[in-house]
Design an enzyme around this catalytic site. Structure first.
Site, mmCIF file in Angstrom:
data_model
loop_
_atom_site.group_PDB
_atom_site.id
_atom_site.type_symbol
_atom_site.label_atom_id
_atom_site.label_comp_id
_atom_site.label_asym_id
_atom_site.label_seq_id
_atom_site.Cartn_x
_atom_site.Cartn_y
_atom_site.Cartn_z
ATOM 1 N N ASP A 22 0.891 -1.165 0.000
ATOM 2 C CA ASP A 22 0.000 0.000 0.000
ATOM 3 C C ASP A 22 0.922 1.204 0.000
ATOM 4 O OD1 ASP A 22 -1.589 2.160 0.617
ATOM 5 O OD2 ASP A 22 -2.634 1.194 2.291
ATOM 6 N N TYR A 238 0.959 0.207 14.948
ATOM 7 C CA TYR A 238 0.064 0.161 13.801
ATOM 8 C C TYR A 238 0.598 0.974 12.628
ATOM 9 C CZ TYR A 238 -3.934 0.431 10.827
ATOM 10 O OH TYR A 238 -4.745 0.339 9.730
ATOM 11 N N LYS A 241 -2.171 -2.926 7.532
ATOM 12 C CA LYS A 241 -2.567 -4.257 7.953
ATOM 13 C C LYS A 241 -2.044 -5.374 7.087
ATOM 14 C CE LYS A 241 -6.671 -3.579 7.489
ATOM 15 N NZ LYS A 241 -5.874 -3.159 6.368
ATOM 16 N N ASP A 243 -2.239 -6.386 4.164
ATOM 17 C CA ASP A 243 -3.256 -7.044 3.342
ATOM 18 C C ASP A 243 -2.578 -8.093 2.455
ATOM 19 O OD1 ASP A 243 -5.503 -5.570 4.294
ATOM 20 O OD2 ASP A 243 -4.662 -3.827 3.280
ATOM 21 N N GLN A 251 -5.768 -27.766 -11.134
ATOM 22 C CA GLN A 251 -6.056 -28.853 -12.085
ATOM 23 C C GLN A 251 -4.968 -29.940 -12.104
ATOM 24 O OE1 GLN A 251 -9.594 -26.903 -13.157
ATOM 25 N NE2 GLN A 251 -9.011 -28.937 -13.769
HETATM 26 P P1 13P Z 1 -8.486 -32.184 -14.296
HETATM 27 O O1 13P Z 1 -8.262 -33.542 -13.715
HETATM 28 O O2 13P Z 1 -8.102 -32.088 -15.742
HETATM 29 O O3 13P Z 1 -7.895 -31.101 -13.493
HETATM 30 O O4 13P Z 1 -10.107 -31.938 -14.379
HETATM 31 C C1 13P Z 1 -10.929 -31.843 -13.290
HETATM 32 C C2 13P Z 1 -11.961 -30.810 -13.578
HETATM 33 O O5 13P Z 1 -11.710 -29.813 -14.203
HETATM 34 C C3 13P Z 1 -13.317 -31.000 -13.029
HETATM 35 O O6 13P Z 1 -13.952 -29.770 -12.758
HETATM 36 P P1 13P Z 2 -5.218 -0.370 4.836
HETATM 37 O O1 13P Z 2 -4.324 -1.262 5.675
HETATM 38 O O2 13P Z 2 -5.854 -1.110 3.697
HETATM 39 O O3 13P Z 2 -4.467 0.832 4.399
HETATM 40 O O4 13P Z 2 -6.437 0.089 5.712
HETATM 41 C C1 13P Z 2 -6.258 0.895 6.786
HETATM 42 C C2 13P Z 2 -7.539 0.891 7.543
HETATM 43 O O5 13P Z 2 -7.668 0.149 8.468
HETATM 44 C C3 13P Z 2 -8.599 1.766 7.082
HETATM 45 O O6 13P Z 2 -9.716 1.709 7.922
HETATM 46 MG MG MG Z 3 -4.089 2.215 3.214
HETATM 47 MG MG MG Z 4 -5.043 -2.070 2.139
#
Ligand code: 13P
Ligand code: 13P
Ligand code: MG
Ligand code: MG
Length: 373
Positions: A22, A238, A241, A243, A251
Site C-alpha cells: 500500500d 500500527y 494491515k 493485506d 487442475q
Molecule cells: P483435471 O483432472 O483435468 O484437473 O479436471 C478436473 C476438472 O476440471 C473438473 O472440474
Molecule cells: P489499509 O491497511 O488497507 O491501508 O487500511 C487501513 C484501515 O484500516 C482503514 O480503515
Molecule cells: Mg491504506
Molecule cells: Mg489495504
C-alpha cells in the site's frame, strides 16, 4: 538442434512473484489512483523489455498495489525484489506529490537491503516446472490480514466437502502437506493431511497466530504460496494491515479452478476492517468492485486467473466477476450489517491482545497517567 534447445528452455523452472504494498490510497484507504497503476505498468514494461521479468500484470485490491511477475531467477531474487522496491519507491514519490492518503504506508525501511520481506511489502512466491497446462489463481485481499487464507486454503486442499477431487481423483487421494508459520515464534511446521487434519486445525483455526505459508503435494510439488509478513509485528505499532496475497496452482492432480474458488462462496470472518481493528466478512468481488467503502470495508478479495505459458501470464480472467458469487456478496453485506450494529463492542472490535498493535495503547497510556479523583 533448435527444437532441442526450446525443449530445454521449457523445462527451466519459472518463478511467479506476487509482491504488494500500500503506497497510498485514493480516496482515503478505498482504492489506488489510476496514475499510480499506470506508473507501475510503465516501469514493468521497461523491466520486461530489459529481460528482467518474463511477463507481468499490475492490479490493485482496494489501496493495495499488486505486482504479479514471472521470471527465471527463483524465489527471493534480489533483482526481482529490488525491482518491486524501485516501483514502490517511485509510486510513493508520485503518491506524495499527489498527496494521496497514507503515501508510502507499507514502505518501512529507508533503503533496499536485498529482500523486501520484513521491509513492509508482502510477498508470495513459487517456483516450478510448468506442466502441459498451468492454470493459476492469484488472490489479493484488502482490509484483512495474512491469516485470511487459512480457512480457504484448508477448504481447497483438505476438505472433501469443498474439493471432491480429494475423494474421486486418484492423483489427489493421498492429500496434501501444509507448511504453517508460527508468527510469534518465527518457526515453521509441516503437517500432512488427512492424517494430521485435527492437529492442523488446532493451529490454523487461530489465524492471528498461525498462518499457512505453503501447501505441497505429498511428492513435494508446490501447490499454493501465501504472504505471511505481519507489518504490525515488523513495525511494533500500527502502520497498516499487511493485506495479503496468495498464489494457487490448479487442475491435473491439484484442486480444479472451481474447487479453488469454492471456499469464497462463504464470506468467512477475518480481522482487518476499519483501522485494522475490526472483524468483518471477506467479500469476493470483481476487480472494479474491490473498493472498500462502507466503514472502509467490508474486507475484499479478488481472484485473478491466468494460464502460464512458458513464462507468459495469459490473462487475467476476473474470476469473481460471476453471478454465482452474488449470494456470497449478499451474505457478506448481511453479516457486515449485523457486526456493524455492535459498534465499538467485541466481537466486532478485535480482542484487546490484537488491539495492542493499533492506536489503542496510546489512549490507554493517557488514561493510566490521569490522577485519581
Ligand atoms: P483435471 O483432472 O483435468 O484437473 O479436471 C478436473 C476438472 O476440471 C473438473 O472440474
Ligand atoms: P489499509 O491497511 O488497507 O491501508 O487500511 C487501513 C484501515 O484500516 C482503514 O480503515
Ligand atoms: Mg491504506
Ligand atoms: Mg489495504
Amino acid at each position: 538442434m533448435a527444437k532441442k534447445a526450446s525443449a530445454v528452455i521449457k523445462q527451466k523452472p519459472v518463478t511467479i512473484s506476487v509482491i504488494k504494498a500500500d503506497i497510498g490510497g485514493y480516496v482515503g484507504h478505498s482504492a489506488s489512483h489510476p496514475d499510480i497503476l499506470t506508473l507501475a505498468r510503465e516501469l514493468l514494461v521497461k523491466a520486461k523489455a530489459a529481460g528482467t521479468v518474463a511477463d507481468f500484470h499490475v492490479s490493485n485490491c482496494g489501496d493495495d498495489l499488486e505486482l504479479i511477475m514471472t521470471h527465471w531467477l527463483g524465489n527471493d531474487s534480489k533483482v526481482i525484489h529490488g525491482l518491486a522496491w524501485d516501483v514502490f519507491t517511485a509510486g510513493t514519490e508520485l503518491a506524495k506529490k499527489m498527496k494521496l492518503y497514507g503515501a508510502g504506508q507499507d514502505m518501512l525501511a529507508d533503503s533496499f537491503c536485498g529482500n523486501v520481506k520484513g521491509m513492509g511489502p508482502g510477498v508470495a512466491e513459487m517456483t516450478f516446472v510448468e506442466r502441459k497446462s498451468e492454470p493459476i489463481v492469484v488472490f489479493c485481499g484488502d482490509k484483512c490480514a495474512p491469516g485470511a487464507w487459512n480457512y480457504p486454503l484448508y477448504k481447497m486442499f483438505a476438505d472433501p466437502f469443498n474439493t471432491i477431487g480429494l475423494v474421486i481423483d486418484p492423483s489427489m487421494h493421498d492429500g496434501f502437506k501444509f507448511e504453517v508459520h508460527d508468527i510469534h515464534a518465527g518457526r515453521d511446521m509441516f503437517l500432512s493431511c488427512p492424517e494430521q487434519m485435527y492437529d492442523l486445525l488446532v493451529l490454523i483455526g487461530s489465524p492471528e497466530n498461525y498462518i499457512i505459508k505453503n501447501v505441497y503435494t505429498k511428492q513435494g510439488e508446490i501447490a499454493a504460496a501465501s504472504s505471511t509478513q505481519k507489518l504490525a509485528l515488523i513495525a511494533g505499532k500500527y502502520v497498516g494491515k499487511d493485506d495479503p496475497v496468495c498464489i494457487v496452482r490448479g487442475q491435473s492432480g491439484l484442486p480444479a479452478i472451481g474447487e479453488i474458488l469454492e471456499p469464497f462462496s462463504f464470506p468467512h470472518i477475518v480481522s482487518g476492517w476499519m483501522r485494522g481493528s475490526h472483524y468483518g466478512p471477506l467479500m469476493p468481488v470483481s476487480v472494479p468492485q474491490a473498493t472498500p467503502s462502507r466503514f472502509d470495508g467490508p474486507p475484499r478479495v479478488i481472484a485473478l486467473g491466468f494460464q502460464v505459458n512458458e513464462g507468459a501470464l495469459v490473462g487475467p480472467r476476473d474470476m469473481f466477476d460471476d453471478p454465482s458469487f452474488d449470494l456470497a456478496r449478499q451474505q457478506a453485506n448481511e453479516i457486515g450489517e449485523m457486526l456493524r450494529r455492535h459498534g465499538p463492542f467485541e466481537p466486532h472490535r478485535l480482542g484487546l491482545k490484537d488491539m495492542e498493535y493499533t492506536t489503542l495503547p496510546q489512549v490507554l497510556d493517557k488514561l493510566v497517567g490521569k490522577p485519581k479523583k
